[in-house]
Design an enzyme around this catalytic site. Sequence first.
Site, PDB file in Angstrom:
ATOM      1  N   ASP A  21      -0.597   8.961 -10.368  1.00 15.59           N
ATOM      2  CA  ASP A  21       0.040   8.282 -11.509  1.00 15.59           C
ATOM      3  C   ASP A  21      -0.735   8.607 -12.800  1.00 15.59           C
ATOM      4  O   ASP A  21      -1.970   8.500 -12.830  1.00 15.59           O
ATOM      5  CB  ASP A  21      -0.004   6.768 -11.227  1.00 15.59           C
ATOM      6  N   HIS A  56       3.953  -0.679 -20.493  1.00 15.38           N
ATOM      7  CA  HIS A  56       3.072  -1.106 -19.408  1.00 15.38           C
ATOM      8  C   HIS A  56       2.536  -2.513 -19.671  1.00 15.38           C
ATOM      9  O   HIS A  56       2.467  -2.946 -20.817  1.00 15.38           O
ATOM     10  CB  HIS A  56       1.888  -0.140 -19.280  1.00 15.38           C
ATOM     11  N   ARG A  75     -11.402 -13.902   3.482  1.00 15.01           N
ATOM     12  CA  ARG A  75     -10.263 -13.524   4.322  1.00 15.01           C
ATOM     13  C   ARG A  75      -9.116 -14.513   4.202  1.00 15.01           C
ATOM     14  O   ARG A  75      -7.972 -14.164   4.450  1.00 15.01           O
ATOM     15  CB  ARG A  75     -10.707 -13.407   5.783  1.00 15.01           C
TER      16      ARG A  75
HETATM   17  P1  13P Z   1       3.997  -2.111 -15.086  1.00 11.25           P
HETATM   18  O1  13P Z   1       2.809  -2.388 -15.949  1.00 11.25           O
HETATM   19  O2  13P Z   1       5.250  -2.621 -15.710  1.00 11.25           O
HETATM   20  O3  13P Z   1       3.851  -2.616 -13.701  1.00 11.25           O
HETATM   21  O4  13P Z   1       4.158  -0.505 -15.001  1.00 11.25           O
HETATM   22  C1  13P Z   1       3.427   0.241 -14.067  1.00 11.25           C
HETATM   23  C2  13P Z   1       3.536   1.700 -14.310  1.00 11.25           C
HETATM   24  O5  13P Z   1       4.343   2.196 -15.070  1.00 11.25           O
HETATM   25  C3  13P Z   1       2.611   2.566 -13.550  1.00 11.25           C
HETATM   26  O6  13P Z   1       2.736   3.917 -13.909  1.00 11.25           O
HETATM   27  O1  G3H Z   2       0.413   2.577 -15.671  1.00 13.69           O
HETATM   28  C1  G3H Z   2      -0.658   2.306 -15.175  1.00 13.69           C
HETATM   29  C2  G3H Z   2      -0.775   1.540 -13.923  1.00 13.69           C
HETATM   30  O2  G3H Z   2      -0.472   0.188 -14.117  1.00 13.69           O
HETATM   31  C3  G3H Z   2      -2.136   1.753 -13.328  1.00 13.69           C
HETATM   32  O3  G3H Z   2      -3.094   1.036 -14.021  1.00 13.69           O
HETATM   33  O4  G3H Z   2      -4.763   2.757 -14.706  1.00 13.69           O
HETATM   34  O5  G3H Z   2      -5.369   0.320 -14.580  1.00 13.69           O
HETATM   35  O6  G3H Z   2      -4.984   1.656 -12.486  1.00 13.69           O
HETATM   36  P1  G3H Z   2      -4.658   1.472 -13.946  1.00 13.69           P
HETATM   37 ZN    ZN Z   3       3.153   4.202 -15.996  1.00 14.75          ZN
END
Ligand code: 13P
Ligand code: G3H
Ligand code: ZN
Length: 321
Positions: free
Chosen positions: A81, A179, A281
């Site tokens: 991602d 986001h 847990r």
């Molecule tokens: P959200 O912050 O809306 O959950 O989006 C996550 C996202 O786009 C990860 O790439």
């Molecule tokens: O878009 C980003 C995702 O929510 C992942 O977030 O980079 O903090 O792991 P992160």
């Molecule tokens: Zn994203």
Amino acid sequence: MIVTTDQLFKLAYGKFAIGAYNINNMEQTLGLFKGHVKAQAPFIVQISKGARKYAGVKMLEAMLRSAEEMYPEVIFAVHLDHGDEATCYECIDSGFYSSVMIDASHHPFAENVAITRRVVERAHARGLSVEAELGMLGGVEEDIALDEKHALLTDPDEAAEFVAQSGCDSLAVAIGTSHGAYKFSGKQGLHFDRIAAIQQRLPGVPLVMHGSSSVPAEEVRRINEAGGSLDPAARGVDDDEFARAIPLGVTKVNIDTDGRLVWTRVHREYFRDCPDGFDFRKPGQVLIDEYANFIVHKSRKLQSAGTLPLVREALQPAFRV
Ligand code: 13P
Ligand code: G3H
Ligand code: ZN
């Protein structure tokens, strides 16, 4: 079974969307797999650069391989991602990933194309597909904060040109989402006209909706009642709207924040109700079960629930990673 993202997209396009969830730890991973068995849905596991740093590359891979053994009926793809070029190459060369996202959307168009093109060449040579991004989502992305006013919706003509020039397999588009927990205020929401216009220029190309968490008001209320102080006006994407976006080509829906809210609610409520508790847990087990319930709910909204037998049937061995 780990499969290619490409094959999941071919099966889903126009009919249902694949939920793409970020993972960082064991409880989340167990809930993710358990939930998808219950929902009978395929899915995409997303690994961010932050997760790779937090849990460690080896731990994430080991966790997913173990979960795959524990839940042999699940069908999923593993995706990087919001990668930069160097991380994309690391993931491509590792042999573990089904696909990568190169996020060069903060660069000017020509540079975004050039970077994406390089990643596409290396990925395709190894059988991985590539998601790229055009347009700028609001919120915080790759340490760049953009407010609602400066977020730029993806231009449909540019999108067509971008895909043709870069050769990417799917496109993350800016269509009103952002986001994090604070996406919309007032009457803001998804820009369906824009999604339709992009699909018209890119028929059959899977569109990816980032920032798709719903930020349920009830979740925010419970967190705040248990000692949190989230803005009660926080609002996300109405998950009933996924159904409208799917026929318009939205095939991958990224959800992370909503899972974080489940974690926060479970732990805040547990420690409020058991102030003398220290056995991790106990809330951990609640989290696994609640995360699985959250996955079942999302899979229904994404219309992927119940598709697993069909997907299994349709998968050609050639598409298996
Ligand atoms: P959200 O912050 O809306 O959950 O989006 C996550 C996202 O786009 C990860 O790439
Ligand atoms: O878009 C980003 C995702 O929510 C992942 O977030 O980079 O903090 O792991 P992160
Ligand atoms: Zn994203």
